[in-house]
Design a protein around this motif. Structure first.
Motif, PDB file in Angstrom:
ATOM      1  N   UNK A   1       0.854  -1.187   0.000  1.00 25.66           N
ATOM      2  CA  UNK A   1       0.000   0.000   0.000  1.00 25.66           C
ATOM      3  C   UNK A   1       0.888   1.235   0.000  1.00 25.66           C
ATOM      4  N   UNK A   2       0.374   2.299  -0.606  1.00 24.85           N
ATOM      5  CA  UNK A   2       1.093   3.567  -0.691  1.00 24.85           C
ATOM      6  C   UNK A   2       0.231   4.646  -0.047  1.00 24.85           C
ATOM      7  N   UNK A   3       0.840   5.424   0.834  1.00 23.19           N
ATOM      8  CA  UNK A   3       0.140   6.494   1.550  1.00 23.19           C
ATOM      9  C   UNK A   3       0.826   7.829   1.287  1.00 23.19           C
ATOM     10  N   UNK A   4       0.009   8.876   1.182  1.00 22.60           N
ATOM     11  CA  UNK A   4       0.522  10.241   1.142  1.00 22.60           C
ATOM     12  C   UNK A   4      -0.211  11.021   2.225  1.00 22.60           C
ATOM     13  N   UNK A   5       0.484  11.985   2.792  1.00 16.20           N
ATOM     14  CA  UNK A   5      -0.078  12.769   3.887  1.00 16.20           C
ATOM     15  C   UNK A   5       0.031  14.253   3.576  1.00 16.20           C
ATOM     16  N   UNK A   6      -0.853  15.013   4.176  1.00 17.35           N
ATOM     17  CA  UNK A   6      -0.855  16.456   4.003  1.00 17.35           C
ATOM     18  C   UNK A   6       0.319  17.059   4.755  1.00 17.35           C
TER      19      UNK A   6
ATOM     20  N   UNK B   1       4.251   0.628   2.239  1.00 16.53           N
ATOM     21  CA  UNK B   1       4.232  -0.440   3.251  1.00 16.53           C
ATOM     22  C   UNK B   1       3.986  -1.779   2.582  1.00 16.53           C
ATOM     23  N   UNK B   2       4.756  -2.784   2.991  1.00 15.75           N
ATOM     24  CA  UNK B   2       4.602  -4.139   2.463  1.00 15.75           C
ATOM     25  C   UNK B   2       5.206  -5.126   3.453  1.00 15.75           C
ATOM     26  N   UNK B   3       4.594  -6.237   3.625  1.00 20.18           N
ATOM     27  CA  UNK B   3       5.112  -7.378   4.405  1.00 20.18           C
ATOM     28  C   UNK B   3       5.853  -6.975   5.679  1.00 20.18           C
ATOM     29  N   UNK B   4       5.290  -6.072   6.454  1.00 22.38           N
ATOM     30  CA  UNK B   4       5.917  -5.656   7.705  1.00 22.38           C
ATOM     31  C   UNK B   4       7.056  -4.665   7.530  1.00 22.38           C
ATOM     32  N   UNK B   5       7.253  -4.132   6.339  1.00 23.12           N
ATOM     33  CA  UNK B   5       8.305  -3.156   6.062  1.00 23.12           C
ATOM     34  C   UNK B   5       7.674  -1.832   5.652  1.00 23.12           C
ATOM     35  N   UNK B   6       8.466  -0.778   5.769  1.00 24.25           N
ATOM     36  CA  UNK B   6       8.026   0.533   5.307  1.00 24.25           C
ATOM     37  C   UNK B   6       9.217   1.290   4.740  1.00 24.25           C
ATOM     38  N   UNK B   7       8.943   2.087   3.738  1.00 26.52           N
ATOM     39  CA  UNK B   7       9.953   2.937   3.127  1.00 26.52           C
ATOM     40  C   UNK B   7       9.306   4.277   2.801  1.00 26.52           C
ATOM     41  N   UNK B   8      10.096   5.324   2.833  1.00 23.77           N
ATOM     42  CA  UNK B   8       9.650   6.642   2.403  1.00 23.77           C
ATOM     43  C   UNK B   8      10.461   6.979   1.164  1.00 23.77           C
ATOM     44  N   UNK B   9       9.757   7.326   0.079  1.00 20.81           N
ATOM     45  CA  UNK B   9      10.435   7.606  -1.184  1.00 20.81           C
ATOM     46  C   UNK B   9       9.998   8.952  -1.741  1.00 20.81           C
ATOM     47  N   UNK B  10      10.929   9.628  -2.397  1.00 19.20           N
ATOM     48  CA  UNK B  10      10.677  10.922  -3.029  1.00 19.20           C
ATOM     49  C   UNK B  10       9.854  10.710  -4.291  1.00 19.20           C
ATOM     50  N   UNK B  11       8.934  11.637  -4.526  1.00 17.01           N
ATOM     51  CA  UNK B  11       8.121  11.592  -5.748  1.00 17.01           C
ATOM     52  C   UNK B  11       8.601  12.658  -6.725  1.00 17.01           C
ATOM     53  N   UNK B  12       8.654  12.366  -7.994  1.00 15.90           N
ATOM     54  CA  UNK B  12       8.293  11.128  -8.667  1.00 15.90           C
ATOM     55  C   UNK B  12       9.455  10.160  -8.875  1.00 15.90           C
ATOM     56  N   UNK B  13      10.653  10.509  -8.391  1.00 15.98           N
ATOM     57  CA  UNK B  13      11.851   9.705  -8.684  1.00 15.98           C
ATOM     58  C   UNK B  13      11.882   8.347  -7.995  1.00 15.98           C
TER      59      UNK B  13
ATOM     60  N   UNK C   1      11.923  -3.677  -2.694  1.00 19.75           N
ATOM     61  CA  UNK C   1      12.196  -4.813  -3.574  1.00 19.75           C
ATOM     62  C   UNK C   1      11.998  -4.385  -5.035  1.00 19.75           C
ATOM     63  N   UNK C   2      12.763  -4.961  -5.944  1.00 16.61           N
ATOM     64  CA  UNK C   2      12.668  -4.577  -7.360  1.00 16.61           C
ATOM     65  C   UNK C   2      11.258  -4.706  -7.901  1.00 16.61           C
ATOM     66  N   UNK C   3      10.564  -5.776  -7.553  1.00 15.37           N
ATOM     67  CA  UNK C   3       9.209  -5.976  -8.062  1.00 15.37           C
ATOM     68  C   UNK C   3       8.259  -4.885  -7.561  1.00 15.37           C
ATOM     69  N   UNK C   4       8.470  -4.420  -6.352  1.00 14.06           N
ATOM     70  CA  UNK C   4       7.644  -3.339  -5.807  1.00 14.06           C
ATOM     71  C   UNK C   4       7.975  -2.017  -6.490  1.00 14.06           C
ATOM     72  N   UNK C   5       9.243  -1.761  -6.696  1.00 11.47           N
ATOM     73  CA  UNK C   5       9.633  -0.525  -7.394  1.00 11.47           C
ATOM     74  C   UNK C   5       9.010  -0.488  -8.791  1.00 11.47           C
ATOM     75  N   UNK C   6       9.036  -1.614  -9.495  1.00 11.50           N
ATOM     76  CA  UNK C   6       8.426  -1.670 -10.826  1.00 11.50           C
ATOM     77  C   UNK C   6       6.930  -1.390 -10.752  1.00 11.50           C
ATOM     78  N   UNK C   7       6.261  -1.917  -9.730  1.00 19.25           N
ATOM     79  CA  UNK C   7       4.825  -1.672  -9.557  1.00 19.25           C
ATOM     80  C   UNK C   7       4.558  -0.191  -9.302  1.00 19.25           C
ATOM     81  N   UNK C   8       5.416   0.453  -8.534  1.00 15.79           N
ATOM     82  CA  UNK C   8       5.243   1.885  -8.252  1.00 15.79           C
ATOM     83  C   UNK C   8       5.470   2.724  -9.507  1.00 15.79           C
TER      84      UNK C   8
END
Length: 79
Positions: free
Chosen positions: A10-15, A29-41, A51-58
């Motif tokens: 799941x992907x969340x954005x906050x105000x 968030x995935x499988x008990x993990x969380x990451x914060x990533x800059x948009x859109x990069x 994980x590579x498969x998750x990055x491709x999905x994003x």
């Protein structure tokens, strides 16, 4: 706000409240993990490595995620 529900992730954005204190970003968030990533990069700024498969999905859904950011943070849009 949940911007994207990918089933196993799941992907969340906050105000951003007050003065801008971060670059546009999302929380992934995935499988008990969380990451914060800059948009859109999608560069990681905190948390677990994507994980590579998750990055491709994003990458496929980046417009949905960026639109969610812009919707709730109109004063700090992704250009």
């Amino acid at each position: 706000m949940k911007a994207l529900d990918g089933g196993w992730f799941a992907v969340y954005v906050y105000r951003e409240i007050g003065n801008r204190h971060h670059l546009p970003h999302c929380h992934v968030r995935w499988s008990g993990h969380e990451s914060v990533v800059i948009l859109p990069a999608l560069n990681r700024i905190a948390g677990a490595e994507l994980p590579r498969v998750l990055r491709r999905a994003l990458v496929v859904e980046i417009d949905i995620i960026c639109n969610a950011w812009n919707e709730i943070n109109p004063e700090h849009p992704i250009l």
